[in-house]
Scaffold this motif. Sequence first.
Motif, short mmCIF file in Angstrom:
data_model
loop_
_atom_site.label_atom_id
_atom_site.label_comp_id
_atom_site.label_asym_id
_atom_site.label_seq_id
_atom_site.Cartn_x
_atom_site.Cartn_y
_atom_site.Cartn_z
N ASP A 85 0.83 -1.20 0.00
CA ASP A 85 0.00 0.00 0.00
C ASP A 85 0.87 1.26 0.00
OD1 ASP A 85 -2.52 -1.28 0.04
OD2 ASP A 85 -2.27 -1.71 2.19
N ILE A 86 0.23 2.37 -0.27
CA ILE A 86 0.90 3.67 -0.30
C ILE A 86 0.11 4.65 0.55
CG2 ILE A 86 1.50 5.64 -1.79
CD1 ILE A 86 2.04 3.63 -4.03
N VAL A 87 0.82 5.47 1.30
CA VAL A 87 0.22 6.53 2.09
C VAL A 87 0.65 7.86 1.50
CG1 VAL A 87 0.26 7.73 4.33
CG2 VAL A 87 0.02 5.24 4.24
N GLY A 88 -0.29 8.76 1.26
CA GLY A 88 0.02 10.05 0.67
C GLY A 88 0.02 11.17 1.69
N VAL A 89 0.82 12.19 1.42
CA VAL A 89 0.79 13.42 2.23
C VAL A 89 0.83 14.62 1.29
CG1 VAL A 89 1.87 12.40 4.27
CG2 VAL A 89 3.30 13.50 2.56
N VAL A 90 0.03 15.62 1.62
CA VAL A 90 0.07 16.92 0.92
C VAL A 90 0.26 17.92 2.04
CG1 VAL A 90 -1.12 18.44 -0.69
CG2 VAL A 90 -1.67 16.00 -0.67
N ALA A 91 1.51 18.18 2.39
CA ALA A 91 1.73 18.83 3.68
C ALA A 91 2.93 19.77 3.73
CB ALA A 91 1.90 17.75 4.75
N ARG A 92 2.78 20.78 4.56
CA ARG A 92 3.88 21.66 4.92
C ARG A 92 4.63 21.02 6.09
NH1 ARG A 92 -0.61 23.57 3.46
NH2 ARG A 92 -0.79 25.24 1.92
N ASN A 93 5.69 21.66 6.52
CA ASN A 93 6.48 21.12 7.63
C ASN A 93 5.82 21.48 8.96
OD1 ASN A 93 8.55 19.85 6.15
ND2 ASN A 93 9.56 21.82 5.81
N THR A 94 4.94 20.59 9.42
CA THR A 94 4.28 20.79 10.70
C THR A 94 4.61 19.63 11.64
OG1 THR A 94 2.26 19.76 9.85
CG2 THR A 94 2.39 22.17 9.74
N THR A 95 4.22 19.77 12.89
CA THR A 95 4.66 18.88 13.97
C THR A 95 4.46 17.39 13.69
OG1 THR A 95 4.23 20.60 15.61
CG2 THR A 95 4.36 18.33 16.41
N PHE A 252 21.86 11.22 12.77
CA PHE A 252 22.96 11.81 13.55
C PHE A 252 22.56 12.07 15.00
CE2 PHE A 252 24.46 13.33 9.29
CZ PHE A 252 25.68 12.68 9.31
N GLY A 253 21.26 11.94 15.32
CA GLY A 253 20.81 12.30 16.66
C GLY A 253 20.83 13.79 16.88
N ALA A 254 20.65 14.56 15.80
CA ALA A 254 20.73 16.02 15.86
C ALA A 254 19.35 16.64 16.09
CB ALA A 254 21.35 16.55 14.56
N LYS A 255 19.32 17.95 16.15
CA LYS A 255 18.08 18.70 16.33
C LYS A 255 17.67 19.29 14.98
CE LYS A 255 18.12 21.46 19.83
NZ LYS A 255 18.48 22.65 20.65
N ARG A 256 16.37 19.21 14.66
CA ARG A 256 15.88 19.73 13.39
C ARG A 256 14.84 20.81 13.65
NH1 ARG A 256 11.93 17.92 9.11
NH2 ARG A 256 11.02 16.68 10.78
N ILE A 257 15.02 21.97 13.03
CA ILE A 257 14.08 23.07 13.15
C ILE A 257 13.19 23.07 11.91
CG2 ILE A 257 13.82 25.55 13.51
CD1 ILE A 257 15.41 24.05 15.71
N ILE A 258 11.87 23.19 12.12
CA ILE A 258 10.95 23.23 10.98
C ILE A 258 10.04 24.45 11.11
CG2 ILE A 258 10.96 20.73 10.71
CD1 ILE A 258 8.14 20.71 11.97
N THR A 259 9.43 24.80 10.00
CA THR A 259 8.43 25.86 9.98
C THR A 259 7.50 25.62 8.80
OG1 THR A 259 8.01 28.25 9.87
CG2 THR A 259 9.89 27.40 8.61
N GLU A 260 6.25 26.00 8.96
CA GLU A 260 5.31 25.89 7.84
C GLU A 260 5.25 27.19 7.05
OE1 GLU A 260 1.15 25.57 9.09
OE2 GLU A 260 1.81 26.09 11.11
N ARG A 261 5.96 28.21 7.52
CA ARG A 261 5.95 29.49 6.83
C ARG A 261 6.83 29.43 5.58
NH1 ARG A 261 7.07 34.35 10.99
NH2 ARG A 261 7.33 35.37 8.96
#
Length: 546
Positions: A85-95, A252-261
Amino acid sequence: MFEIDASIGATYDADSKEWLGPKFVDFYDHNASVGRILFEQMRRCPHSICQISDSEQTSLTYEEALMQAIRVAEHFRKLGLTQRDIVGVVARNTTHLMAVALACFFNGIALHAVNPNLEEKSVKSLFETTKPKYIFFDGQDYAKVERATNDLETNLYTLSNHLSKVPSVKDLLKPTGSEHTFTPAILEDGPNQTLAILCSSGTTGVPKAVTISNHKRFFDMFHFLNSEDVFFVLSTLDWLTGLIMLIASIGFGAKRIITERPFDAGYFLKLIPEYKITFTIIAPPLLAVLLNHQSITVEKLDSLRYLLYGGGNCSTHIQQGFQKYLSHARMIFAYGLTEFEAVLTMNCKLLEKPQAVGRLQPGYKAKIIDESGKRLSAGEVGEICCQHSRQWLGYHNNNVATEAIYKTDGWFHTGDLGFFDTDGYLHVIDRKKNILKYFGMQYCTKEIEEVIVQMPHVTEVCVFGISRDDVGDAAAAAVVKIPGSSLNAPDVIRHVKEHFEATYKHLHGGAVIVEELPKLGNSKLNRKAIKEMFLSSQTRNSNTVF
Protein backbone atom coordinates in the motif's frame (compact mmCIF):
# COMPACT_ATOMS: atom_id res chain seq x y z
CA MET A 1 44.27 4.60 -14.95
CA PHE A 2 45.63 7.66 -13.11
CA GLU A 3 44.59 9.36 -9.89
CA ILE A 4 43.09 12.82 -9.88
CA ASP A 5 43.55 13.29 -6.15
CA ALA A 6 44.98 10.46 -4.06
CA SER A 7 43.83 12.10 -0.83
CA ILE A 8 40.19 11.37 -1.62
CA GLY A 9 40.71 8.40 -3.92
CA ALA A 10 39.00 9.97 -6.95
CA THR A 11 40.17 8.47 -10.24
CA TYR A 12 39.75 8.78 -13.99
CA ASP A 13 39.87 5.79 -16.27
CA ALA A 14 41.33 7.00 -19.56
CA ASP A 15 40.29 3.83 -21.38
CA SER A 16 36.60 3.93 -20.48
CA LYS A 17 36.55 7.72 -20.05
CA GLU A 18 34.74 7.33 -16.75
CA TRP A 19 35.21 9.41 -13.63
CA LEU A 20 34.95 7.40 -10.39
CA GLY A 21 34.36 8.66 -6.87
CA PRO A 22 36.22 7.25 -3.85
CA LYS A 23 35.31 3.78 -2.62
CA PHE A 24 32.11 3.65 -0.58
CA VAL A 25 31.95 1.69 2.68
CA ASP A 26 28.47 0.92 4.01
CA PHE A 27 28.41 0.73 7.81
CA TYR A 28 24.85 -0.59 7.95
CA ASP A 29 23.54 -4.07 7.34
CA HIS A 30 22.64 -4.41 3.68
CA ASN A 31 19.11 -5.59 4.42
CA ALA A 32 18.32 -3.17 7.25
CA SER A 33 15.50 -0.81 6.34
CA VAL A 34 15.77 2.94 6.76
CA GLY A 35 12.94 2.58 9.28
CA ARG A 36 14.86 0.05 11.39
CA ILE A 37 17.97 2.26 11.50
CA LEU A 38 15.98 5.35 12.51
CA PHE A 39 14.04 3.35 15.11
CA GLU A 40 17.25 2.18 16.80
CA GLN A 41 18.85 5.63 16.66
CA MET A 42 15.85 7.30 18.28
CA ARG A 43 16.04 4.83 21.17
CA ARG A 44 19.69 5.79 21.84
CA CYS A 45 19.08 9.46 22.65
CA PRO A 46 15.60 9.62 24.25
CA HIS A 47 16.02 12.92 26.08
CA SER A 48 17.66 14.94 23.31
CA ILE A 49 15.53 17.36 21.31
CA CYS A 50 14.52 15.85 17.99
CA GLN A 51 12.34 18.53 16.40
CA ILE A 52 11.22 22.09 17.07
CA SER A 53 8.45 23.73 15.07
CA ASP A 54 8.93 27.47 15.18
CA SER A 55 5.61 28.27 13.52
CA GLU A 56 3.62 26.04 15.89
CA GLN A 57 5.85 26.53 18.94
CA THR A 58 6.12 22.79 19.63
CA SER A 59 9.09 20.70 20.69
CA LEU A 60 9.60 16.93 20.73
CA THR A 61 12.31 14.84 22.34
CA TYR A 62 13.46 11.70 20.53
CA GLU A 63 11.48 9.62 23.04
CA GLU A 64 8.28 11.60 22.39
CA ALA A 65 8.78 11.57 18.62
CA LEU A 66 9.40 7.82 18.62
CA MET A 67 6.30 7.15 20.71
CA GLN A 68 4.14 9.18 18.32
CA ALA A 69 5.56 7.37 15.29
CA ILE A 70 5.02 3.94 16.88
CA ARG A 71 1.39 4.75 17.68
CA VAL A 72 0.68 5.84 14.11
CA ALA A 73 2.50 2.76 12.80
CA GLU A 74 0.43 0.46 15.02
CA HIS A 75 -2.78 2.12 13.88
CA PHE A 76 -1.70 1.62 10.27
CA ARG A 77 -1.36 -2.09 10.99
CA LYS A 78 -4.80 -2.20 12.61
CA LEU A 79 -6.23 -0.42 9.57
CA GLY A 80 -4.91 -3.26 7.43
CA LEU A 81 -2.21 -1.38 5.54
CA THR A 82 0.42 -3.65 4.00
CA GLN A 83 3.80 -3.11 2.36
CA ARG A 84 2.05 -3.05 -1.02
CA ASP A 85 0.00 0.00 0.00
CA ILE A 86 0.90 3.67 -0.30
CA VAL A 87 0.22 6.53 2.09
CA GLY A 88 0.02 10.05 0.67
CA VAL A 89 0.79 13.42 2.23
CA VAL A 90 0.07 16.92 0.92
CA ALA A 91 1.73 18.83 3.68
CA ARG A 92 3.88 21.66 4.92
CA ASN A 93 6.48 21.12 7.63
CA THR A 94 4.28 20.79 10.70
CA THR A 95 4.66 18.88 13.97
CA HIS A 96 2.93 15.57 13.17
CA LEU A 97 4.21 15.07 9.62
CA MET A 98 7.30 13.35 11.05
CA ALA A 99 5.18 10.76 12.91
CA VAL A 100 3.32 9.80 9.72
CA ALA A 101 6.54 9.57 7.69
CA LEU A 102 8.33 7.45 10.31
CA ALA A 103 5.28 5.21 10.73
CA CYS A 104 5.47 4.44 7.01
CA PHE A 105 9.21 3.77 7.22
CA PHE A 106 8.76 1.50 10.26
CA ASN A 107 6.11 -0.54 8.44
CA GLY A 108 7.75 -0.68 5.02
CA ILE A 109 4.93 1.37 3.48
CA ALA A 110 5.82 3.78 0.68
CA LEU A 111 5.18 7.44 1.52
CA HIS A 112 4.02 9.55 -1.45
CA ALA A 113 4.67 13.21 -0.68
CA VAL A 114 3.05 15.90 -2.85
CA ASN A 115 3.76 19.61 -2.58
CA PRO A 116 0.79 21.50 -1.06
CA ASN A 117 1.37 24.45 -3.40
CA LEU A 118 0.70 22.40 -6.53
CA GLU A 119 -2.48 23.17 -8.41
CA GLU A 120 -5.37 20.75 -8.18
CA LYS A 121 -4.82 19.05 -11.54
CA SER A 122 -1.23 18.15 -10.59
CA VAL A 123 -2.30 16.75 -7.21
CA LYS A 124 -4.99 14.74 -8.97
CA SER A 125 -2.58 13.40 -11.61
CA LEU A 126 0.03 12.35 -9.06
CA PHE A 127 -2.38 10.55 -6.75
CA GLU A 128 -4.15 8.86 -9.64
CA THR A 129 -0.74 7.38 -10.45
CA THR A 130 -0.07 5.95 -6.97
CA LYS A 131 -3.60 5.49 -5.57
CA PRO A 132 -2.79 5.91 -1.85
CA LYS A 133 -5.07 4.25 0.69
CA TYR A 134 -4.74 7.16 3.15
CA ILE A 135 -3.84 10.81 2.53
CA PHE A 136 -2.73 13.26 5.21
CA PHE A 137 -3.03 16.98 4.50
CA ASP A 138 -3.26 20.43 6.07
CA GLY A 139 -6.81 21.58 6.76
CA GLN A 140 -6.57 24.71 4.64
CA ASP A 141 -6.12 22.50 1.56
CA TYR A 142 -9.21 20.39 2.15
CA ALA A 143 -11.23 21.61 -0.82
CA LYS A 144 -8.38 21.05 -3.27
CA VAL A 145 -7.42 17.63 -1.90
CA GLU A 146 -11.04 16.46 -1.65
CA ARG A 147 -11.77 17.40 -5.28
CA ALA A 148 -8.47 15.93 -6.51
CA THR A 149 -9.15 12.56 -4.85
CA ASN A 150 -12.92 12.16 -5.12
CA ASP A 151 -12.52 9.43 -7.75
CA LEU A 152 -10.14 7.42 -5.55
CA GLU A 153 -10.90 4.98 -2.76
CA THR A 154 -8.88 6.84 -0.16
CA ASN A 155 -9.31 8.07 3.40
CA LEU A 156 -8.46 11.67 4.31
CA TYR A 157 -6.83 12.78 7.58
CA THR A 158 -5.74 16.26 8.62
CA LEU A 159 -2.20 16.94 9.89
CA SER A 160 -2.80 20.54 10.97
CA ASN A 161 -5.62 23.10 10.97
CA HIS A 162 -8.00 20.28 11.81
CA LEU A 163 -11.61 20.17 10.60
CA SER A 164 -14.61 18.82 12.51
CA LYS A 165 -15.86 16.84 9.51
CA VAL A 166 -12.52 15.12 8.74
CA PRO A 167 -10.59 12.56 10.84
CA SER A 168 -7.36 13.88 12.32
CA VAL A 169 -3.86 12.47 12.81
CA LYS A 170 -4.53 13.02 16.50
CA ASP A 171 -6.92 10.06 16.34
CA LEU A 172 -3.90 7.90 15.47
CA LEU A 173 -1.75 9.28 18.29
CA LYS A 174 -3.86 7.73 21.03
CA PRO A 175 -2.11 5.12 23.23
CA THR A 176 -2.34 1.52 22.01
CA GLY A 177 -0.94 -0.19 25.10
CA SER A 178 1.62 -2.14 23.07
CA GLU A 179 4.07 0.62 22.19
CA HIS A 180 6.96 -0.93 24.14
CA THR A 181 6.77 -4.24 22.27
CA PHE A 182 6.67 -2.67 18.80
CA THR A 183 9.34 -3.69 16.27
CA PRO A 184 9.82 -2.36 12.71
CA ALA A 185 8.77 -4.64 9.87
CA ILE A 186 11.22 -6.62 7.75
CA LEU A 187 11.15 -5.39 4.17
CA GLU A 188 9.54 -7.92 1.84
CA ASP A 189 11.67 -6.76 -1.10
CA GLY A 190 14.82 -5.88 0.81
CA PRO A 191 16.72 -2.60 0.26
CA ASN A 192 15.25 -2.21 -3.25
CA GLN A 193 11.79 -1.71 -1.75
CA THR A 194 10.31 1.75 -2.21
CA LEU A 195 10.82 4.03 0.79
CA ALA A 196 9.19 7.15 -0.60
CA ILE A 197 7.74 8.64 -3.76
CA LEU A 198 8.72 12.25 -4.39
CA CYS A 199 7.97 14.80 -7.10
CA SER A 200 10.13 15.70 -10.07
CA SER A 201 10.63 19.44 -10.53
CA GLY A 202 7.72 19.83 -12.94
CA THR A 203 9.30 22.81 -14.70
CA THR A 204 8.06 21.59 -18.08
CA GLY A 205 4.67 20.22 -17.11
CA VAL A 206 2.95 18.01 -14.52
CA PRO A 207 5.47 16.60 -12.00
CA LYS A 208 6.27 12.89 -12.17
CA ALA A 209 6.26 10.48 -9.21
CA VAL A 210 9.89 9.57 -8.46
CA THR A 211 10.55 6.40 -6.45
CA ILE A 212 13.20 6.40 -3.72
CA SER A 213 14.45 3.06 -2.38
CA ASN A 214 15.51 1.92 1.11
CA HIS A 215 19.20 2.48 0.48
CA LYS A 216 21.49 3.77 3.24
CA ARG A 217 23.23 6.67 1.50
CA PHE A 218 21.09 9.19 3.37
CA PHE A 219 23.18 8.53 6.49
CA ASP A 220 26.64 9.22 5.07
CA MET A 221 25.76 12.02 2.66
CA PHE A 222 26.61 14.70 5.22
CA HIS A 223 29.36 12.81 7.03
CA PHE A 224 30.84 16.09 8.35
CA LEU A 225 27.85 16.66 10.68
CA ASN A 226 27.20 15.26 14.16
CA SER A 227 24.74 15.13 17.07
CA GLU A 228 25.63 18.67 18.17
CA ASP A 229 24.38 20.16 14.91
CA VAL A 230 21.08 21.97 14.43
CA PHE A 231 19.48 21.37 11.01
CA PHE A 232 17.15 23.69 9.14
CA VAL A 233 15.68 23.38 5.64
CA LEU A 234 12.62 24.97 4.08
CA SER A 235 11.97 22.05 1.71
CA THR A 236 8.90 19.94 2.37
CA LEU A 237 9.01 16.13 2.24
CA ASP A 238 8.13 15.99 -1.45
CA TRP A 239 11.62 17.30 -2.27
CA LEU A 240 14.74 15.17 -1.90
CA THR A 241 16.38 17.75 0.37
CA GLY A 242 13.38 17.62 2.72
CA LEU A 243 13.47 13.82 2.91
CA ILE A 244 17.25 13.72 3.34
CA MET A 245 17.21 16.29 6.15
CA LEU A 246 14.54 14.36 8.08
CA ILE A 247 16.43 11.07 7.80
CA ALA A 248 19.93 12.50 8.27
CA SER A 249 19.04 14.61 11.30
CA ILE A 250 17.61 11.57 13.10
CA GLY A 251 20.50 9.41 11.92
CA PHE A 252 22.96 11.81 13.55
CA GLY A 253 20.81 12.30 16.66
CA ALA A 254 20.73 16.02 15.86
CA LYS A 255 18.08 18.70 16.33
CA ARG A 256 15.88 19.73 13.39
CA ILE A 257 14.08 23.07 13.15
CA ILE A 258 10.95 23.23 10.98
CA THR A 259 8.43 25.86 9.98
CA GLU A 260 5.31 25.89 7.84
CA ARG A 261 5.95 29.49 6.83
CA PRO A 262 7.27 30.14 3.31
CA PHE A 263 10.66 31.72 2.75
CA ASP A 264 11.06 35.27 3.94
CA ALA A 265 14.56 36.75 4.20
CA GLY A 266 13.90 38.60 7.45
CA TYR A 267 12.34 35.51 9.05
CA PHE A 268 15.23 33.30 7.86
CA LEU A 269 17.76 35.71 9.35
CA LYS A 270 15.81 35.64 12.62
CA LEU A 271 15.70 31.82 12.86
CA ILE A 272 19.44 31.24 12.37
CA PRO A 273 20.61 33.03 15.57
CA GLU A 274 17.48 32.22 17.59
CA TYR A 275 18.03 28.45 17.33
CA LYS A 276 21.78 28.60 16.72
CA ILE A 277 21.33 26.71 13.46
CA THR A 278 24.59 25.14 12.25
CA PHE A 279 23.56 23.55 8.94
CA THR A 280 21.11 24.65 6.29
CA ILE A 281 20.36 23.95 2.64
CA ILE A 282 19.08 26.74 0.43
CA ALA A 283 18.31 27.31 -3.24
CA PRO A 284 20.61 29.72 -5.14
CA PRO A 285 17.86 32.27 -5.93
CA LEU A 286 17.29 32.72 -2.19
CA LEU A 287 20.99 33.46 -1.62
CA ALA A 288 20.58 36.50 -3.84
CA VAL A 289 17.51 37.63 -1.89
CA LEU A 290 19.31 37.21 1.45
CA LEU A 291 22.41 38.99 0.21
CA ASN A 292 20.37 42.04 -0.71
CA HIS A 293 18.26 42.09 2.46
CA GLN A 294 18.79 45.11 4.69
CA SER A 295 19.06 43.12 7.91
CA ILE A 296 21.81 40.65 6.91
CA THR A 297 24.87 40.79 9.19
CA VAL A 298 27.81 38.59 10.06
CA GLU A 299 26.43 38.21 13.59
CA LYS A 300 23.10 36.77 12.41
CA LEU A 301 24.88 33.99 10.52
CA ASP A 302 27.56 33.37 13.14
CA SER A 303 26.20 29.99 14.33
CA LEU A 304 26.42 28.39 10.87
CA ARG A 305 29.10 25.76 10.31
CA TYR A 306 27.97 24.75 6.83
CA LEU A 307 25.70 26.32 4.24
CA LEU A 308 24.90 24.03 1.32
CA TYR A 309 23.25 25.26 -1.84
CA GLY A 310 22.32 23.60 -5.11
CA GLY A 311 19.54 22.87 -7.54
CA GLY A 312 20.38 25.72 -9.88
CA ASN A 313 22.90 28.28 -11.02
CA CYS A 314 24.64 30.61 -8.60
CA SER A 315 26.81 33.38 -9.98
CA THR A 316 30.30 33.95 -8.62
CA HIS A 317 29.16 37.46 -7.77
CA ILE A 318 26.44 36.21 -5.41
CA GLN A 319 28.56 33.36 -4.05
CA GLN A 320 31.50 35.56 -3.11
CA GLY A 321 29.28 38.33 -1.79
CA PHE A 322 27.48 35.94 0.56
CA GLN A 323 30.73 34.36 1.76
CA LYS A 324 31.68 37.71 3.31
CA TYR A 325 28.88 37.31 5.85
CA LEU A 326 30.03 33.86 6.98
CA SER A 327 32.61 34.33 9.71
CA HIS A 328 33.66 30.68 9.92
CA ALA A 329 31.08 28.69 7.96
CA ARG A 330 31.92 26.78 4.82
CA MET A 331 29.75 27.17 1.74
CA ILE A 332 29.25 23.96 -0.24
CA PHE A 333 27.92 23.74 -3.79
CA ALA A 334 26.11 20.43 -4.35
CA TYR A 335 24.77 18.80 -7.49
CA GLY A 336 22.39 15.89 -7.81
CA LEU A 337 18.96 14.89 -9.01
CA THR A 338 15.94 13.37 -7.30
CA GLU A 339 15.99 10.38 -9.65
CA PHE A 340 19.58 9.62 -8.61
CA GLU A 341 18.36 9.56 -4.98
CA ALA A 342 21.46 11.37 -3.79
CA VAL A 343 23.96 14.19 -4.14
CA LEU A 344 26.33 13.28 -6.96
CA THR A 345 29.04 15.89 -6.33
CA MET A 346 30.03 18.45 -3.71
CA ASN A 347 32.37 21.41 -4.00
CA CYS A 348 33.89 22.37 -0.66
CA LYS A 349 36.62 24.52 -2.28
CA LEU A 350 34.70 27.37 -3.83
CA LEU A 351 37.61 29.80 -3.60
CA GLU A 352 39.67 27.54 -5.85
CA LYS A 353 36.85 26.34 -8.13
CA PRO A 354 34.01 28.89 -7.86
CA GLN A 355 32.08 27.63 -10.89
CA ALA A 356 32.45 23.89 -10.32
CA VAL A 357 29.76 21.75 -8.67
CA GLY A 358 32.46 19.56 -7.14
CA ARG A 359 33.95 16.10 -7.16
CA LEU A 360 32.11 12.80 -7.21
CA GLN A 361 30.93 11.47 -3.87
CA PRO A 362 32.02 7.97 -2.76
CA GLY A 363 30.69 5.04 -4.79
CA TYR A 364 29.50 7.04 -7.81
CA LYS A 365 30.55 7.08 -11.47
CA ALA A 366 30.07 9.67 -14.20
CA LYS A 367 30.74 10.13 -17.88
CA ILE A 368 30.26 12.91 -20.41
CA ILE A 369 28.79 12.00 -23.80
CA ASP A 370 28.03 13.81 -27.04
CA GLU A 371 24.74 13.55 -28.95
CA SER A 372 25.83 10.30 -30.59
CA GLY A 373 26.68 8.70 -27.24
CA LYS A 374 30.45 8.97 -27.69
CA ARG A 375 32.32 9.39 -24.39
CA LEU A 376 34.24 12.64 -24.07
CA SER A 377 37.51 13.54 -22.34
CA ALA A 378 38.31 16.19 -19.73
CA GLY A 379 37.38 19.68 -20.86
CA GLU A 380 34.90 18.53 -23.51
CA VAL A 381 31.27 19.58 -23.02
CA GLY A 382 28.48 17.03 -23.34
CA GLU A 383 25.58 15.49 -21.44
CA ILE A 384 26.34 14.45 -17.86
CA CYS A 385 25.53 10.80 -17.13
CA CYS A 386 25.90 9.17 -13.72
CA GLN A 387 25.67 5.74 -12.14
CA HIS A 388 25.49 4.08 -8.73
CA SER A 389 25.41 0.45 -7.62
CA ARG A 390 21.67 0.44 -6.83
CA GLN A 391 18.85 -0.22 -9.24
CA TRP A 392 16.51 2.71 -9.60
CA LEU A 393 12.84 1.72 -9.41
CA GLY A 394 11.87 4.44 -11.90
CA TYR A 395 8.98 6.85 -12.14
CA HIS A 396 5.98 5.17 -10.54
CA ASN A 397 3.79 3.58 -13.20
CA ASN A 398 5.53 5.50 -16.02
CA ASN A 399 7.89 3.26 -17.98
CA VAL A 400 8.16 5.64 -20.94
CA ALA A 401 9.51 8.48 -18.79
CA THR A 402 11.73 6.06 -16.88
CA GLU A 403 13.36 4.70 -20.02
CA ALA A 404 14.00 8.23 -21.28
CA ILE A 405 16.33 9.01 -18.38
CA TYR A 406 17.47 5.61 -17.04
CA LYS A 407 19.07 3.26 -19.55
CA THR A 408 19.32 -0.51 -19.42
CA ASP A 409 23.05 -0.29 -18.64
CA GLY A 410 22.27 1.54 -15.38
CA TRP A 411 23.31 5.02 -16.47
CA PHE A 412 21.19 8.08 -15.65
CA HIS A 413 21.03 10.67 -18.43
CA THR A 414 20.65 13.91 -16.51
CA GLY A 415 19.74 16.24 -19.35
CA ASP A 416 22.43 18.63 -18.07
CA LEU A 417 25.40 19.77 -20.13
CA GLY A 418 28.83 19.99 -18.52
CA PHE A 419 32.41 18.78 -18.37
CA PHE A 420 35.05 17.51 -15.96
CA ASP A 421 38.26 19.48 -15.65
CA THR A 422 41.65 17.81 -15.24
CA ASP A 423 41.35 18.05 -11.44
CA GLY A 424 38.21 15.93 -11.50
CA TYR A 425 35.79 18.78 -10.77
CA LEU A 426 32.45 18.71 -12.56
CA HIS A 427 31.22 21.91 -14.21
CA VAL A 428 27.53 22.20 -15.18
CA ILE A 429 27.00 24.52 -18.13
CA ASP A 430 23.22 24.40 -18.43
CA ARG A 431 20.21 22.20 -19.00
CA LYS A 432 20.11 20.79 -22.53
CA LYS A 433 16.71 22.40 -22.94
CA ASN A 434 18.24 25.79 -21.98
CA ILE A 435 20.76 25.67 -24.82
CA LEU A 436 19.01 27.77 -27.43
CA LYS A 437 19.66 28.83 -31.03
CA TYR A 438 19.35 32.27 -32.61
CA PHE A 439 19.87 32.28 -36.39
CA GLY A 440 21.48 28.85 -35.97
CA MET A 441 23.98 30.04 -33.34
CA GLN A 442 23.81 28.27 -29.97
CA TYR A 443 23.83 30.26 -26.75
CA CYS A 444 23.51 29.39 -23.07
CA THR A 445 20.94 31.13 -20.86
CA LYS A 446 23.17 30.76 -17.81
CA GLU A 447 25.92 32.81 -19.46
CA ILE A 448 23.56 35.76 -20.00
CA GLU A 449 22.15 35.44 -16.47
CA GLU A 450 25.68 35.64 -15.06
CA VAL A 451 26.17 39.01 -16.78
CA ILE A 452 22.84 40.51 -15.73
CA VAL A 453 23.06 39.49 -12.08
CA GLN A 454 26.31 41.45 -11.77
CA MET A 455 24.41 44.71 -12.30
CA PRO A 456 24.45 46.69 -9.02
CA HIS A 457 20.67 46.83 -8.54
CA VAL A 458 19.70 43.31 -9.66
CA THR A 459 18.71 40.64 -7.11
CA GLU A 460 17.38 37.86 -9.37
CA VAL A 461 17.22 37.09 -13.07
CA CYS A 462 15.86 34.40 -15.37
CA VAL A 463 16.77 34.23 -19.07
CA PHE A 464 14.80 32.11 -21.53
CA GLY A 465 14.05 31.86 -25.23
CA ILE A 466 11.08 33.33 -27.09
CA SER A 467 10.41 31.17 -30.12
CA ARG A 468 10.09 33.07 -33.41
CA ASP A 469 9.72 31.55 -36.84
CA ASP A 470 12.15 33.94 -38.51
CA VAL A 471 15.07 33.86 -36.06
CA GLY A 472 14.68 30.85 -33.74
CA ASP A 473 15.05 31.45 -29.98
CA ALA A 474 15.29 35.13 -29.11
CA ALA A 475 16.76 35.62 -25.62
CA ALA A 476 14.54 37.41 -23.11
CA ALA A 477 14.99 38.24 -19.43
CA ALA A 478 12.79 38.72 -16.38
CA VAL A 479 14.63 40.72 -13.73
CA VAL A 480 13.98 41.55 -10.07
CA LYS A 481 15.56 44.80 -8.89
CA ILE A 482 16.39 46.10 -5.44
CA PRO A 483 13.34 47.97 -4.03
CA GLY A 484 13.59 51.68 -4.72
CA SER A 485 16.05 51.26 -7.58
CA SER A 486 15.44 53.15 -10.84
CA LEU A 487 16.69 50.19 -12.92
CA ASN A 488 14.56 49.62 -16.02
CA ALA A 489 14.34 47.19 -18.91
CA PRO A 490 16.38 49.30 -21.37
CA ASP A 491 19.21 49.38 -18.80
CA VAL A 492 19.28 45.57 -18.77
CA ILE A 493 19.21 45.25 -22.55
CA ARG A 494 21.97 47.84 -22.91
CA HIS A 495 24.10 46.12 -20.26
CA VAL A 496 23.91 42.79 -22.09
CA LYS A 497 24.83 44.43 -25.39
CA GLU A 498 27.87 46.03 -23.81
CA HIS A 499 29.12 42.74 -22.42
CA PHE A 500 28.61 40.46 -25.40
CA GLU A 501 30.23 41.13 -28.74
CA ALA A 502 28.27 38.21 -30.22
CA THR A 503 24.89 39.69 -31.20
CA TYR A 504 23.05 36.35 -30.91
CA LYS A 505 23.53 36.59 -27.14
CA HIS A 506 21.73 39.92 -26.93
CA LEU A 507 18.21 40.21 -25.50
CA HIS A 508 16.37 40.22 -28.82
CA GLY A 509 13.30 38.89 -27.02
CA GLY A 510 13.22 41.83 -24.62
CA ALA A 511 13.33 42.35 -20.87
CA VAL A 512 10.88 43.01 -18.08
CA ILE A 513 11.29 44.24 -14.51
CA VAL A 514 9.14 42.30 -12.05
CA GLU A 515 8.65 42.33 -8.27
CA GLU A 516 9.41 38.63 -7.90
CA LEU A 517 10.09 35.51 -9.94
CA PRO A 518 7.71 32.53 -9.56
CA LYS A 519 9.34 29.59 -7.82
CA LEU A 520 8.67 25.92 -7.28
CA GLY A 521 8.10 24.38 -3.87
CA ASN A 522 11.85 23.88 -3.34
CA SER A 523 12.58 27.53 -4.25
CA LYS A 524 14.01 26.75 -7.68
CA LEU A 525 12.98 29.17 -10.41
CA ASN A 526 9.80 28.06 -12.16
CA ARG A 527 11.04 28.83 -15.66
CA LYS A 528 7.81 27.75 -17.31
CA ALA A 529 5.73 30.13 -15.19
CA ILE A 530 8.26 32.94 -15.60
CA LYS A 531 8.13 32.66 -19.37
CA GLU A 532 4.32 32.64 -19.33
CA MET A 533 4.35 35.73 -17.08
CA PHE A 534 6.74 37.44 -19.48
CA LEU A 535 4.60 36.68 -22.53
CA SER A 536 1.45 37.93 -20.83
CA SER A 537 3.24 41.17 -19.94
CA GLN A 538 3.90 42.06 -23.57
CA THR A 539 0.56 43.80 -23.91
CA ARG A 540 0.10 45.23 -20.42
CA ASN A 541 3.50 45.96 -18.87
CA SER A 542 5.00 49.26 -19.94
CA ASN A 543 8.35 48.27 -18.49
CA THR A 544 8.81 45.56 -21.11
CA VAL A 545 11.08 46.35 -24.03
CA PHE A 546 11.39 44.37 -27.28
